[in-house]
Scaffold this motif. Structure first.
Motif, PDB file in Angstrom:
ATOM      1  N   GLY A 104       0.809  -1.213   0.000  1.00 31.21           N
ATOM      2  CA  GLY A 104       0.000   0.000   0.000  1.00 31.21           C
ATOM      3  C   GLY A 104       0.840   1.259   0.000  1.00 31.21           C
ATOM      4  O   GLY A 104       2.047   1.220   0.255  1.00 31.21           O
ATOM      5  N   PRO A 105       0.188   2.388  -0.298  1.00 32.41           N
ATOM      6  CA  PRO A 105       0.911   3.634  -0.528  1.00 32.41           C
ATOM      7  C   PRO A 105       1.503   4.263   0.731  1.00 32.41           C
ATOM      8  O   PRO A 105       2.416   5.078   0.635  1.00 32.41           O
ATOM      9  N   GLU A 164       7.472  -4.054  -1.528  1.00 31.09           N
ATOM     10  CA  GLU A 164       6.039  -3.971  -1.805  1.00 31.09           C
ATOM     11  C   GLU A 164       5.550  -5.332  -2.295  1.00 31.09           C
ATOM     12  O   GLU A 164       6.104  -5.908  -3.224  1.00 31.09           O
ATOM     13  N   ALA A 165       4.477  -5.807  -1.639  1.00 32.51           N
ATOM     14  CA  ALA A 165       3.934  -7.122  -2.000  1.00 32.51           C
ATOM     15  C   ALA A 165       3.349  -7.120  -3.399  1.00 32.51           C
ATOM     16  O   ALA A 165       3.320  -8.146  -4.071  1.00 32.51           O
ATOM     17  N   ALA A 166       2.860  -5.975  -3.830  1.00 34.01           N
ATOM     18  CA  ALA A 166       2.252  -5.885  -5.161  1.00 34.01           C
ATOM     19  C   ALA A 166       3.308  -5.584  -6.215  1.00 34.01           C
ATOM     20  O   ALA A 166       4.430  -5.195  -5.901  1.00 34.01           O
ATOM     21  N   GLY A 167       2.894  -5.732  -7.468  1.00 35.33           N
ATOM     22  CA  GLY A 167       3.772  -5.366  -8.563  1.00 35.33           C
ATOM     23  C   GLY A 167       3.759  -3.866  -8.771  1.00 35.33           C
ATOM     24  O   GLY A 167       3.008  -3.139  -8.113  1.00 35.33           O
ATOM     25  N   PRO A 168       4.580  -3.364  -9.683  1.00 30.90           N
ATOM     26  CA  PRO A 168       4.588  -1.924  -9.942  1.00 30.90           C
ATOM     27  C   PRO A 168       3.263  -1.460 -10.555  1.00 30.90           C
ATOM     28  O   PRO A 168       2.553  -2.233 -11.193  1.00 30.90           O
ATOM     29  N   ALA A 184      -6.376   1.042 -13.687  1.00 24.79           N
ATOM     30  CA  ALA A 184      -6.676   1.456 -12.316  1.00 24.79           C
ATOM     31  C   ALA A 184      -6.039   2.808 -12.019  1.00 24.79           C
ATOM     32  O   ALA A 184      -6.638   3.666 -11.372  1.00 24.79           O
ATOM     33  N   VAL A 185      -4.820   2.998 -12.512  1.00 28.05           N
ATOM     34  CA  VAL A 185      -4.143   4.275 -12.285  1.00 28.05           C
ATOM     35  C   VAL A 185      -4.938   5.404 -12.950  1.00 28.05           C
ATOM     36  O   VAL A 185      -5.116   6.486 -12.366  1.00 28.05           O
ATOM     37  N   LEU A 227      -7.196   2.108  -6.203  1.00 27.52           N
ATOM     38  CA  LEU A 227      -5.930   2.008  -5.471  1.00 27.52           C
ATOM     39  C   LEU A 227      -5.684   0.563  -5.038  1.00 27.52           C
ATOM     40  O   LEU A 227      -4.582   0.041  -5.158  1.00 27.52           O
ATOM     41  N   TRP A 228      -6.770  -0.078  -4.546  1.00 31.78           N
ATOM     42  CA  TRP A 228      -6.610  -1.476  -4.137  1.00 31.78           C
ATOM     43  C   TRP A 228      -6.295  -2.358  -5.346  1.00 31.78           C
ATOM     44  O   TRP A 228      -5.583  -3.348  -5.222  1.00 31.78           O
TER      45      TRP A 228
END
Lengths: 557, 381
Positions: free
Chosen positions: A259-260, A281-285, A292-293, A456-457
């Motif tokens: 998360g951010p 960060e658990a997520a990818g870039p 989503a962005v 964001l999620w």
């Protein structure tokens, strides 16, 4: 700069006026606070009064949370040893009765002075309702604004987020909202009865006609071997050190999570002078989720710009970003914490003085549950059942923000306005055209920010904690020092509900009242039984929701 | 889990009494099903006092029951001894401490009351003594200035019910008892020479039924043909527990004229109870704690032992005690062959295992080691 000297077990520590004991000691390099039953040391973990791991003895009074104790005079501090002897007391106070407690009957009681609670109080006040806000911290603003509590030439000035909080507090005060800081609400009983104790040890009963609960959230556990070691703290705890006290958690800081907020912390600590070893960060870039962005940018361009700014500051500050990796183990090495990271088939070990874990949040919903408000379980956490105006299933009880599920500060603020107006209307106050317009604006803002949050999620979508993979030697209950192996053994023994496992293993019986272990235990039980968790599958809420001394329970002004 | 359709004995109520009756029957090779509406029944909320001396609370609340309390009193020290025996036979650690119990007084009038009470209790076989303040300080140097003396009952003690309940559960499961938790009984019908017990998970036929459901026994018994009167009532009670501190309070502490029990577990935590009310909105529903009881109970504890004022209460909870007429209800119901009742009495947890043993003995055709005729279930007809 004004300050005081803290005597920490014989050591002289220079402290700033207004900072927490935890901040002063951390800045001095002290990491071990509470000493557990097994004589292990614990440090600042949650940094917000929830976990009870930073307990110290202050001027001879045991059981004080270092993170919640403000330095406002010279203090003598000792580590809180588990089961320490009590000092003899010769005077016996007379037995008290509930009738002797001071009673307040505000028209509207708001619990929590974060963006949601303050917005609710402002809206209700504008509609003519009398609003009293109670908040556990010394200054209003909550975990989002985290107001600067120290002053001096060497203190970095408030940033935009701080200033926004100050403006909201000023707006509330100007509107005639009564804000009481340093007041912890630890009991909620049927018929809208609340018990609250101030940091001066005075207990009051609140009997409002309506209540808005805006108690926010705390960080979820990330249970890996070693997550209880001193030096391992939540991202929020580290951010509180910096944002409220302008103190750094350590020199070499590793930040890991999802998360951010982790990125924001990295930028803040970098600007304060820490070496940020990496952000894991658990997520990818984000480039992997361009749609989503784009949604986020449309919903809230300001927030996206802010996020990019944090990223830019990390990049130019030389902070490595490691995507698709998570922390899998933590060990205390001779020169720091050795943190094992796994992901994408790779394993890395990084060393740091401090590890910040920010793997999402858990709602602080104990007051709502005690009041009997209905909850749904979304598979990860409880979500309070409420209508678009924040009315819960219990008449006169409104709820909003992260304590009702998660949505972030912007959603909380917008929902706060809606709940404040609805509560005022429910109390018989007329909502004029101007306030009705304010309500419509808030409703549309809430919708927009929910879109943003959802996107964001999606950007930060990452694999959930694989509860089955957590090794047996990992602590599940930090307070009682019970490990996953004991939980699994009890479940294998046929215990199929959280209450029975609690009574058999002591999981959840400590002073944090199961806030970290409960979701983990629910997941273990759900996995074993195949039954989805629901509002009854955790531990029943048991007051006091914050431990309170017997002396303070009946404390008078 | 599916319930068996037929079984030798159904025990209704899975608290300490029902579980132990089941265990003792299963020890003799009998097949037993325990049905419990909750999990561990009321015993899961017990606070671990081993009561022997007459509790002043019951004497004040129900003066008409005092003769019955005295009638059952000789059973109390034996019940405590039986707990120790059970710990031995199960090879389990119950954190059981025979520290004795102190009932403190704050005035001469209260001390006189205790002296009178002690005299009667001594005649009934209890090991009691009246202590003045100096004698009290010699064995318990932690009381506040207002305490003038106490009654010491050497037969009393304490245990950790969490450890006991877990060990008893392990024992009965190992003996093959079928434990159905979260299952309610809707009705009991007589069927041939036995019973058909209707539950939320189907009907079970059984040769014998044991009612060990505490205050819930009242409705179950009233629904039988013929209806049986067992006037058991639920007392929803409040309890508190602190964080741990160094060993301080050795005894089980009570008060001659105020509602309090105070004791320290092996964990170092202090449990504060003593009969302050909890709220139960519907019969059979959950009991919820009330703020008034929390304030009064905890502040009274600090009044008696001032140094615990700096300890933090970390949890409160509510439990249900069962009260009848100052005595237990134990044994066979003559009007309905095959039906048995096992309600231990005012101090249900203390009396639980021994009461279960006596009822199990009757069921096994043995002569119980104690005269249980005063506790016969038909006395309310």
């Amino acid at each position: 700069m004004s300050g005081f000297v803290i005597n920490f077990e014989g050591e002289q520590v220079a402290a700033r006026a207004g900072e927490s004991v935890a901040a002063a000691l951390t800045a001095h390099g002290i990491r071990g606070f509470r000493v557990t039953r097994s004589t292990a040391e614990r440090g600042v973990f949650c940094g917000m009064g929830v976990c009870q791991d930073c307990l110290v003895e202050v001027d001879g009074v045991p059981g004080k949370r270092a993170c919640m104790t403000v330095v406002d005079r010279p203090l003598s501090i000792r580590r809180q040893r588990h089961g320490a002897a009590l000092a003899p007391v010769s005077d016996a106070l007379p037995p008290a009765t509930i009738e002797e407690l001071a009673v307040e009957r505000p028209e509207l009681l708001v619990i929590g002075a974060g963006p949601g609670g303050l917005s609710a109080a402002i809206a209700a006040r504008k509609a003519g309702a009398e609003a009293v806000v109670l908040d556990e911290r010394r200054s209003p603003g909550g975990q989002y604004f985290k107001p600067v509590a120290v002053a001096g030439d060497d203190i970095a000035p408030p940033d935009a987020q701080h200033r926004e909080g100050l403006a909201l507090v000023a707006q509330a005060r100007a509107a005639g909202v009564m804000i009481r800081s340093g007041v912890s609400v630890w009991g909620a009983f049927q018929r809208l009865e609340f018990a609250a104790t101030s940091d001066t040890g005075e207990t009051r009963r609140y009997l409002p006609r309506a209540v808005v609960v805006a108690t926010g959230a705390y960080e979820r556990a990330w249970p890996v071997p070693g997550w209880e070691l001193p030096g391992v703290m939540t991202t929020g705890a580290a951010q509180t050190l910096w944002r409220t006290a302008r103190r750094l958690p350590g020199q070499r800081v590793l930040i890991a999570g999802n998360g951010p907020l982790n990125l924001q912390l990295a930028a803040e600590l970098r600007s304060g002078g820490s070496e940020v070893v990496a952000v894991v960060e658990a997520a990818g870039p984000a480039t992997r989720a361009p749609a989503a962005v784009a949604t986020m940018a449309l919903a809230s361009p300001g927030l996206v710009a802010q996020g990019l700014a944090y990223q830019w500051r990390c990049l130019t500050g030389g902070v490595p970003m490691l995507h698709d990796m998570v922390v899998s183990a933590i060990e205390q090495g001779p020169s720091g914490l050795a943190v094992t990271l796994v992901g994408g088939g790779a394993t890395r070990v990084l060393e740091a003085d401090v590890l910040c874990l920010g793997y999402g949040f858990e709602p602080s919903n104990e007051l709502l549950r005690a009041l009997g408000c209905r909850h749904d379980h979304d598979g990860t956490r409880l979500v309070t059942v409420r209508d678009a105006d924040g009315q819960t299933s219990v008449a006169g009880v409104y709820a909003l923000g992260d304590c009702t599920g998660l949505g972030g500060a912007r959603v909380a603020a917008a929902d706060g306005t809606l709940a404040g107006l609805a509560a005022a209307a429910g109390l018989g106050h007329a909502i004029g055209p101007e306030l009705a317009r304010l309500g419509r604006q808030a409703a549309s803002a809430a919708q927009r920010h929910r879109r943003f949050q959802q996107a964001l999620w999606n950007v930060y979508r990452a694999p959930a904690l694989a509860i089955a993979q957590v090794p047996n030697n990992t602590m599940i209950c930090r307070c009682e020092e019970v490990r996953f192996g004991a939980a699994r053994a009890a479940i294998a023994d046929g215990l199929a509900d959280a209450g029975s496992v609690k009574r058999a293993t002591r999981i959840g019986m400590g002073p944090c009242q199961g806030r970290y272990c409960r979701p983990l235990l629910e997941a273990l039980i759900s996995e074993a039984t195949g039954k989805a968790p629901d509002e009854t599958s955790g531990f029943a809420p048991r007051p006091p929701f914050r431990p309170v001394t017997i002396r303070d329970l009946a404390g008078k002004p | 889990m599916a319930l068996p359709t037929a079984i030798g004995t159904v025990v209704i109520g899975g608290g300490v009494v029902g579980a132990c009756v089941a265990g003792f029957l299963a020890d003799e090779g009998q097949d037993v099903l325990v049905v419990d509406e909750g999990r561990g029944a009321g015993s899961s909320a017990n606070a671990g006092s081993l009561h022997v001396q007459m509790q002043s609370r019951f004497m004040r609340l129900y003066p008409e029951n005092v003769p019955n309390m005295e009638l059952q009193l000789p059973l109390y020290p034996k019940a405590v001894a039986f707990w120790r025996e059970l710990a031995g036979s199960l090879n389990a650690d119950f954190d059981l401490k025979m520290t004795g119990g102190l009932m403190v007084a704050e005035s001469q009038a209260q001390l006189d009351f205790l002296a009178l009470k002690a005299e009667r209790e001594r005649r009934l076989g209890l090991d009691v003594a009246i202590l003045d303040r100096a004698q009290l300080d010699a064995i318990a140097p932690y009381f506040g200035p207002s305490i003038v003396g106490a009654e010491l009952c050497a037969n009393e003690g304490k245990l950790n019910p969490l450890l006991c309940n877990a060990a008893i559960r392990t024992w009965i499961l190992a003996r093959g008892v079928v434990l159905a938790e979260g299952v309610s009984v809707a009705g009991i019908a007589r069927s041939g020479t036995g019973f058909a017990v209707t539950t939320t998970r189907g009907t079970v036929t059984a040769g014998r039924v044991v009612l060990a459901a505490g205050s819930g026994t009242r409705l179950l018994a009233a629904g039988l043909d013929p209806p049986i009167s067992i006037p058991a009532v639920a007392e929803p009670l409040h309890m508190n527990i602190t964080e741990a501190t160094a060993p301080l309070i050795g005894h089980l502490v009570q008060h001659a004229d105020r509602m309090i029990t105070l004791k320290q577990f092996g964990t170092g935590q202090i449990v504060i109870g003593g009969g302050w009310p909890a709220r139960q909105d519907a019969p059979g529903g959950h009991a919820e704690v009330e703020l008034a009881s929390l304030i009064a109970n905890a502040s009274l504890a600090q009044h008696i032992v001032p140094s615990i004022g700096n300890l933090r209460i970390i949890r409160t909870w509510a439990g249900l005690n069962t009260s009848v007429d100052g005595m237990g209800v134990l044994g066979a119901v003559p009007a309905i062959p095959g039906l048995f009742v096992a309600i231990p009495g005012d101090a249900g947890y203390t009396l639980g295992p021994l009461s279960a043993r006596l009822v199990a003995d009757v069921m096994l055709g043995r002569k119980p080691g104690e005269d249980i005729s005063p506790f016969r279930p038909e006395r309310f007809e």
